[in-house]
Design an enzyme around this catalytic site. Structure first.
Site, PDB file in Angstrom:
ATOM      1  N   ASP A  46       0.839  -1.200   0.000  1.00  0.00           N
ATOM      2  CA  ASP A  46       0.000   0.000   0.000  1.00  0.00           C
ATOM      3  C   ASP A  46       0.880   1.259   0.000  1.00  0.00           C
ATOM      4  O   ASP A  46       0.533   2.275  -0.606  1.00  0.00           O
ATOM      5  CB  ASP A  46      -0.927  -0.002   1.219  1.00  0.00           C
ATOM      6  CG  ASP A  46      -2.043  -1.047   1.077  1.00  0.00           C
ATOM      7  OD1 ASP A  46      -2.351  -1.437  -0.069  1.00  0.00           O
ATOM      8  OD2 ASP A  46      -2.601  -1.474   2.103  1.00  0.00           O
ATOM      9  N   ASN A 118      -4.373   8.976   1.886  1.00  0.00           N
ATOM     10  CA  ASN A 118      -4.688   8.473   3.226  1.00  0.00           C
ATOM     11  C   ASN A 118      -5.089   9.577   4.197  1.00  0.00           C
ATOM     12  O   ASN A 118      -6.153   9.544   4.790  1.00  0.00           O
ATOM     13  CB  ASN A 118      -3.462   7.790   3.840  1.00  0.00           C
ATOM     14  CG  ASN A 118      -3.343   6.333   3.465  1.00  0.00           C
ATOM     15  OD1 ASN A 118      -4.291   5.736   2.963  1.00  0.00           O
ATOM     16  ND2 ASN A 118      -2.185   5.766   3.704  1.00  0.00           N
ATOM     17  N   GLU A 119      -4.121  10.517   4.386  1.00  0.00           N
ATOM     18  CA  GLU A 119      -4.383  11.527   5.407  1.00  0.00           C
ATOM     19  C   GLU A 119      -3.501  12.746   5.240  1.00  0.00           C
ATOM     20  O   GLU A 119      -2.426  12.681   4.662  1.00  0.00           O
ATOM     21  CB  GLU A 119      -4.179  10.953   6.831  1.00  0.00           C
ATOM     22  CG  GLU A 119      -2.750  10.819   7.273  1.00  0.00           C
ATOM     23  CD  GLU A 119      -2.086   9.546   6.822  1.00  0.00           C
ATOM     24  OE1 GLU A 119      -2.713   8.487   6.951  1.00  0.00           O
ATOM     25  OE2 GLU A 119      -0.949   9.600   6.323  1.00  0.00           O
ATOM     26  N   ALA A 181      -1.902  12.643  20.163  1.00  0.00           N
ATOM     27  CA  ALA A 181      -1.399  12.916  21.516  1.00  0.00           C
ATOM     28  C   ALA A 181      -1.887  14.255  22.065  1.00  0.00           C
ATOM     29  O   ALA A 181      -1.087  15.150  22.370  1.00  0.00           O
ATOM     30  CB  ALA A 181       0.136  12.836  21.537  1.00  0.00           C
TER      31      ALA A 181
HETATM   32  P1  NAP Z   1       5.012   3.042   4.564  1.00  0.00           P
HETATM   33  O1  NAP Z   1       6.102   2.182   5.033  1.00  0.00           O
HETATM   34  O2  NAP Z   1       4.802   3.257   3.124  1.00  0.00           O
HETATM   35  O3  NAP Z   1       3.644   2.570   5.223  1.00  0.00           O
HETATM   36  C1  NAP Z   1       3.575   2.246   6.588  1.00  0.00           C
HETATM   37  C2  NAP Z   1       2.599   1.079   6.742  1.00  0.00           C
HETATM   38  O4  NAP Z   1       1.258   1.550   6.518  1.00  0.00           O
HETATM   39  C3  NAP Z   1       2.853  -0.047   5.742  1.00  0.00           C
HETATM   40  O5  NAP Z   1       2.719  -1.263   6.419  1.00  0.00           O
HETATM   41  C4  NAP Z   1       1.753   0.148   4.713  1.00  0.00           C
HETATM   42  O6  NAP Z   1       1.360  -1.044   4.080  1.00  0.00           O
HETATM   43  C5  NAP Z   1       0.624   0.648   5.592  1.00  0.00           C
HETATM   44  N1  NAP Z   1      -0.440   1.388   4.907  1.00  0.00           N
HETATM   45  C6  NAP Z   1      -0.332   2.439   4.061  1.00  0.00           C
HETATM   46  N2  NAP Z   1      -1.551   2.859   3.700  1.00  0.00           N
HETATM   47  C7  NAP Z   1      -2.452   2.050   4.307  1.00  0.00           C
HETATM   48  C8  NAP Z   1      -3.871   1.984   4.341  1.00  0.00           C
HETATM   49  N3  NAP Z   1      -4.621   2.861   3.669  1.00  0.00           N
HETATM   50  N4  NAP Z   1      -4.468   1.027   5.097  1.00  0.00           N
HETATM   51  C9  NAP Z   1      -3.711   0.152   5.802  1.00  0.00           C
HETATM   52  N5  NAP Z   1      -2.370   0.165   5.830  1.00  0.00           N
HETATM   53  C10 NAP Z   1      -1.747   1.114   5.095  1.00  0.00           C
HETATM   54  O7  NAP Z   1       5.184   4.420   5.364  1.00  0.00           O
HETATM   55  P2  NAP Z   1       5.321   5.907   4.905  1.00  0.00           P
HETATM   56  O8  NAP Z   1       5.824   5.897   3.503  1.00  0.00           O
HETATM   57  O9  NAP Z   1       6.058   6.634   5.943  1.00  0.00           O
HETATM   58  O10 NAP Z   1       3.810   6.478   4.971  1.00  0.00           O
HETATM   59  C11 NAP Z   1       2.757   6.030   4.197  1.00  0.00           C
HETATM   60  C12 NAP Z   1       1.547   5.835   5.053  1.00  0.00           C
HETATM   61  O11 NAP Z   1       1.883   5.033   6.161  1.00  0.00           O
HETATM   62  C13 NAP Z   1       0.975   7.127   5.673  1.00  0.00           C
HETATM   63  O12 NAP Z   1      -0.030   7.669   4.842  1.00  0.00           O
HETATM   64  C14 NAP Z   1       0.430   6.679   7.012  1.00  0.00           C
HETATM   65  O13 NAP Z   1      -0.968   6.468   6.987  1.00  0.00           O
HETATM   66  C15 NAP Z   1       1.087   5.344   7.269  1.00  0.00           C
HETATM   67  N6  NAP Z   1       1.884   5.468   8.490  1.00  0.00           N
HETATM   68  C16 NAP Z   1       1.330   5.024   9.630  1.00  0.00           C
HETATM   69  C17 NAP Z   1       2.000   5.179  10.816  1.00  0.00           C
HETATM   70  C18 NAP Z   1       1.362   4.700  12.059  1.00  0.00           C
HETATM   71  O14 NAP Z   1       0.344   4.006  11.968  1.00  0.00           O
HETATM   72  N7  NAP Z   1       1.886   5.049  13.204  1.00  0.00           N
HETATM   73  C19 NAP Z   1       3.249   5.797  10.846  1.00  0.00           C
HETATM   74  C20 NAP Z   1       3.802   6.229   9.641  1.00  0.00           C
HETATM   75  C21 NAP Z   1       3.079   6.077   8.458  1.00  0.00           C
HETATM   76  P3  NAP Z   1       2.296  -1.877   3.075  1.00  0.00           P
HETATM   77  O15 NAP Z   1       3.179  -2.715   3.941  1.00  0.00           O
HETATM   78  O16 NAP Z   1       1.314  -2.665   2.294  1.00  0.00           O
HETATM   79  O17 NAP Z   1       3.066  -0.880   2.242  1.00  0.00           O
END
Ligand code: NAP
Length: 257
Positions: A46, A118-119, A181
């Protein structure tokens, strides 16, 4: 319709799939066009999908995305790597339908715009960030804490879920505001829960001091030190996905969590 490019995660499984998919599509009348393809094939997760969309953010009306996940099922992909032949066969032989999703648009000081699948988050990890929150021009609350997150239905399972926001079922074009937070005690209090709002809601964040804060649009971060106001809406920009089968939302949820 038969021009494509690929966006590939940097792991060996994804790279090998990329070679195989390209070979098979080229044998079947498709051509590679990295500049203005009609289809962007995403091989990875994703996260890879989000990067692919951001690379084409100015031309989303011209491309359709089609993805294969090299982990589990994913929210943006309908095939796993062990289904690669079905993935290729469907693209070559079946008639697709299109599903599209509205993006979030953040407008900074009535000027620069940023988009997210996403956000959109406003985050300040170095100090307490004070934010006045307005909903549809009405003052709603003053938030104090690390920041705030506005997510789409698609993004409800991403960062929003880690903030204990609600998971929103596919087909409900809602937006959700969650705290990152928040500080809650006798002197300071904001809602302290995530709010799910109608699709046409405008959320406005104002502060006299955003120094040290960032606007985060999916995986991309921008400093907003000298900014005073950020508006967030669901906009008319849409990401279009090629689909050949319906997969239950709950099956995706179950396979991921
Ligand atoms: P990334 O490594 O590309 O993504 C972080 C994780 O979020 C990966 O496991 C990814 O899945 C999953 N993910 C992304 N979009 C999703 C969705 N709509 N529903 C469920 N899982 C999803 O990290 P990044 O490049 O820094 O950021 C991309 C996205 O990751 C952001 O938009 C944010 O929503 C999410 N993220 C979440 C957190 C958290 O939950 N604390 C922290 C940082 C970022 P895959 O393994 O399939 O790529």
């Amino acid at each position: 319709m038969k021009t494509f490019t690929t966006v590939v995660r940097y792991d060996d499984v994804s790279k090998d799939l990329d070679i195989y998919i390209k070979e098979e599509l080229l044998k079947n009348g498709f051509t590679v066009d990295e500049v203005s393809p009609s289809i962007v094939i995403v091989i990875g997760g994703d996260g890879t999908f989000l990067h692919a969309v951001h690379e084409r953010i100015e031309e989303l009306d011209k491309v359709k995305f089609y993805g294969i996940h090299t982990g589990t099922l994913g929210f943006f992909t309908d095939y796993r790597s062990d289904q690669v032949d079905e993935f290729i066969n469907d693209l070559i032989n079946k008639k697709p339908f299109i599903t599209d999703y509205q993006l979030l648009e953040a407008t900074v000081d009535d000027n620069k715009k940023y988009y997210a699948v996403n956000e959109i988050r406003i985050e300040n990890i170095s100090r307490t960030q004070v934010i006045d929150v307005f909903v549809n021009e009405t003052e709603f609350e003053t938030f104090r804490g690390t920041g705030m997150c506005v997510s789409t239905q698609l993004g409800s399972t991403a960062y929003n879920r880690s903030l204990h926001g609600s998971v929103i079922q596919e087909g409900l074009p809602l937006i959700q505001l969650s705290e990152i937070a928040g500080i809650h005690h006798k002197a300071y209090r904001s809602l302290g829960a995530s709010i799910v709002m109608k699709e046409n809601t405008k959320i406005e964040f104002k502060s006299d001091n955003f120094s040290g804060a960032y606007l985060c649009a999916d995986a991309y971060n921008y400093p907003i030190d000298n900014v005073n106001k950020i508006d967030v809406i669901l906009c008319e920009k849409r990401v279009k996905m090629l689909k050949f089968k319906e997969i239950s939302y709950f099956k995706r949820l179950q396979s991921l969590f």
